[in-house]
Design a protein around this motif. Structure first.
Motif, mmCIF file in Angstrom:
data_model
loop_
_atom_site.group_PDB
_atom_site.id
_atom_site.type_symbol
_atom_site.label_atom_id
_atom_site.label_comp_id
_atom_site.label_asym_id
_atom_site.label_seq_id
_atom_site.Cartn_x
_atom_site.Cartn_y
_atom_site.Cartn_z
ATOM 1 N N ASN A 190 0.822 -1.222 0.000
ATOM 2 C CA ASN A 190 0.000 0.000 0.000
ATOM 3 C C ASN A 190 0.851 1.265 0.000
ATOM 4 O OD1 ASN A 190 -2.606 -1.251 0.012
ATOM 5 N ND2 ASN A 190 -2.312 -1.743 2.189
ATOM 6 N N LYS A 194 4.882 4.452 -6.404
ATOM 7 C CA LYS A 194 4.641 3.471 -7.461
ATOM 8 C C LYS A 194 5.849 2.561 -7.635
ATOM 9 C CE LYS A 194 3.206 3.085 -12.304
ATOM 10 N NZ LYS A 194 2.840 3.824 -13.551
ATOM 11 N N ARG A 197 5.871 -0.075 -4.890
ATOM 12 C CA ARG A 197 4.873 -1.121 -5.146
ATOM 13 C C ARG A 197 5.354 -2.082 -6.232
ATOM 14 N NH1 ARG A 197 1.358 3.315 -5.128
ATOM 15 N NH2 ARG A 197 0.957 3.059 -7.375
ATOM 16 N N LEU A 221 -3.891 -8.996 -4.674
ATOM 17 C CA LEU A 221 -4.020 -8.150 -5.870
ATOM 18 C C LEU A 221 -5.347 -8.390 -6.570
ATOM 19 C CD1 LEU A 221 -0.399 -8.673 -7.245
ATOM 20 C CD2 LEU A 221 -1.278 -6.604 -6.153
ATOM 21 N N ASP A 224 -8.275 -6.989 -4.446
ATOM 22 C CA ASP A 224 -8.331 -5.526 -4.480
ATOM 23 C C ASP A 224 -8.503 -4.981 -5.902
ATOM 24 O OD1 ASP A 224 -8.048 -5.408 -1.756
ATOM 25 O OD2 ASP A 224 -5.869 -5.178 -1.806
ATOM 26 N N LYS A 225 -8.753 -5.880 -6.847
ATOM 27 C CA LYS A 225 -8.989 -5.514 -8.258
ATOM 28 C C LYS A 225 -7.813 -4.741 -8.864
ATOM 29 C CE LYS A 225 -14.025 -5.428 -7.646
ATOM 30 N NZ LYS A 225 -15.268 -4.650 -7.790
ATOM 31 N N ARG A 226 -6.629 -5.089 -8.444
ATOM 32 C CA ARG A 226 -5.419 -4.490 -9.014
ATOM 33 C C ARG A 226 -4.915 -5.436 -10.113
ATOM 34 N NH1 ARG A 226 -2.481 -2.473 -3.446
ATOM 35 N NH2 ARG A 226 -0.627 -2.483 -4.773
ATOM 36 N N TYR A 227 -5.732 -5.583 -11.125
ATOM 37 C CA TYR A 227 -5.504 -6.602 -12.147
ATOM 38 C C TYR A 227 -4.246 -6.345 -12.971
ATOM 39 C CZ TYR A 227 -10.349 -7.708 -10.969
ATOM 40 O OH TYR A 227 -11.502 -8.031 -10.299
ATOM 41 N N LYS A 228 -3.983 -5.093 -13.300
ATOM 42 C CA LYS A 228 -2.795 -4.785 -14.102
ATOM 43 C C LYS A 228 -1.526 -5.167 -13.342
ATOM 44 C CE LYS A 228 -4.791 -0.987 -16.820
ATOM 45 N NZ LYS A 228 -4.694 0.453 -17.163
ATOM 46 N N GLU A 229 -1.519 -4.885 -12.041
ATOM 47 C CA GLU A 229 -0.368 -5.259 -11.227
ATOM 48 C C GLU A 229 -0.249 -6.774 -11.136
ATOM 49 O OE1 GLU A 229 0.313 -2.706 -7.593
ATOM 50 O OE2 GLU A 229 -1.637 -1.932 -8.224
#
Length: 437
Positions: A190, A194, A197, A221, A224-229
């Motif tokens: 968190n 950038k 992370r 990931l 938390d819907k951080r799909y690109k990551e």
């Protein structure tokens, strides 16, 4: 003088008060156990301090030197030495083999302990231990935020020199790099930076490339819907699997031989639990039922881990706890040094939560395996032979059995707590829906 002494005493008591900082509970439990263990070792002598380690230290650092010998062979590490480590781990050992004598690297299994005869091996050992201790201490200190600098220093020192990490370093096991990588991932997750992370994503991919199963923590990931990551992390992980494989015959060769080696290994003598059941004359049916129960419980733990970030997104330490314990419940992964994964939720809960009864229970259960307990002084074999002389007891220390007990007890606790939180989640959602209507 009396007033100064009273002031100093009150200040000390306040500084180590667990109600003020949950890390103090860890410091007290581990610190007292270490002091008692030290005194007992002084009293009984005969190198009882080595009881903390595998085979009383007789196999010192061999998770490292065995792999150095194997990986120095190149592609034969899979085809002849039948290693089951992923290519990235083998690449690291191959690099380390460049700092040990070729004479030692080419020895057979029977001469594996001859590393002590070579100065290059001793120097490598000292450097590796120094680097691992410094890095682990720095990461733990950096991860902790709550409390004074002195208390954070003490906690970091006592965590770095706790039983699971000492055991890991004594073995020279690659898991220490895995734990450090997960620390980076967890505490940069968190970050406002950038870059930080992204380093965390690379760290998770690196942990995966060493042991594979840390990939489960990428679920954060997805939740938390951080799909690109998540996609970038997957790409990093694939690259870290494929690229090192070219040092050992290429990806196709590695996959084929690795599969054969894992199949051969899994059909071997088994883990400590299997050995204990056989020695206690469990029938094949009874062993199968116990294994079935264990894997059913792992599925339950996995389900709790999967739903955890959705029902309590503000308490990631609970998700880390249930995830780590689910891994620990896998019989081949149940071990003292694997408990080091619990350092992550331990730091999180200590930094973010107050000292409620439930949180104190969490911290206590997390801390017990970090304590210096003289369980290795008695083998299960001698204990059972005294009580049940007719049984052919396994030659396993109580320390190994104890980790199964605490893992089972703690996993039951976290599953029940997850179900309680799930019930609260549905109740709160129902209440909000009624208010809207």
């Amino acid at each position: 003088m009396t007033n100064k002494f009273k002031t100093a005493k009150d200040g000390f008591v306040n500084a180590i008060n667990p109600k003020k900082d949950l890390k103090n509970l860890y410091i007290l439990l581990v610190g007292i156990s270490a002091a008692v263990f030290f005194v007992l070792c002084m009293i009984f002598g005969n190198a009882q301090n080595t009881s903390l380690f595998f085979s009383h230290g007789a196999d010192f650092f061999m998770d490292c030197f065995n792999q150095i010998r194997d990986c120095a062979q190149g592609k034969e590490v899979y085809s002849e030495r039948h290693v089951i480590y992923p290519p990235m781990a083998n690449l690291i050992f191959l690099i380390l083999s460049r700092f040990t004598s070729d004479t030692y690297n080419d020895t057979d299994f029977g001469m594996r302990y001859s590393w002590k005869m070579y100065g290059s091996s001793m120097i490598l050992l000292m450097l590796l231990l120094a680097v691992c201790v410094v890095l682990m201490f720095a990461l733990i200190f950096k991860a902790t935020k709550r409390g004074s600098e002195n208390s954070r220093l003490v906690f970091a020192a006592m965590a770095t020199l706790s039983v699971p990490l000492l055991y890991m370093m004594e073995r020279g096991n690659m898991l220490i790099l895995c734990v450090m990588s997960l620390l980076v991932y967890a505490f940069s997750y968190n970050s406002e930076s950038k870059f930080a992370r992204e380093i965390g994503l690379i760290a998770l991919a690196f942990a995966f490339s060493l042991k594979l199963y840390p990939a489960v923590f990428g679920w954060f990931l997805i939740a938390d819907k951080r799909y690109k990551e998540a996609i970038r992390c997957v790409l990093y992980g694939i690259a870290m699997l494929i690229l090192p494989s070219f040092f050992f015959g290429g990806p196709i060769f590695v996959v084929q031989t690795l599969y054969e080696n894992i199949t051969r290994w899994s059909s071997g003598s088994g883990n400590d639990l299997v050995l204990a059941m056989r020695a206690l004359h469990f029938s094949d049916l009874q062993q199968s039922l116990v294994n079935l129960l264990i894997y059913a419980w792992i599925l339950i733990g996995g389900a709790c881990f999967a739903i955890s970030p959705f029902i309590r997104p503000d308490r990631p330490w609970k998700t880390w706890t249930v995830g780590a314990l689910t891994i620990l419940c896998v019989p081949s992964l149940t071990g003292v040094y694997t408990w080091a994964f619990l350092l992550i939720p331990l730091i999180m809960i200590a930094d973010r939560e107050s000292a409620t009864k439930k949180n104190v229970t969490y911290v206590t259960l997390m801390t017990i395996p970090f304590m210096f307990l003289p369980l290795g002084w008695v083998s299960l074999e001698s204990l059972i032979e005294r009580i049940f002389p007719f049984l052919d007891a396994p030659n396993i220390s109580l320390a190994k059995i104890w980790i199964y007990v605490i893992t089972a007890a703690f996993s039951i606790f976290v599953v029940i707590d997850t179900l309680i939180d799930l019930k609260k989640f549905f109740a709160d959602r129902k209440a909000k829906k009624e208010v809207i209507e």
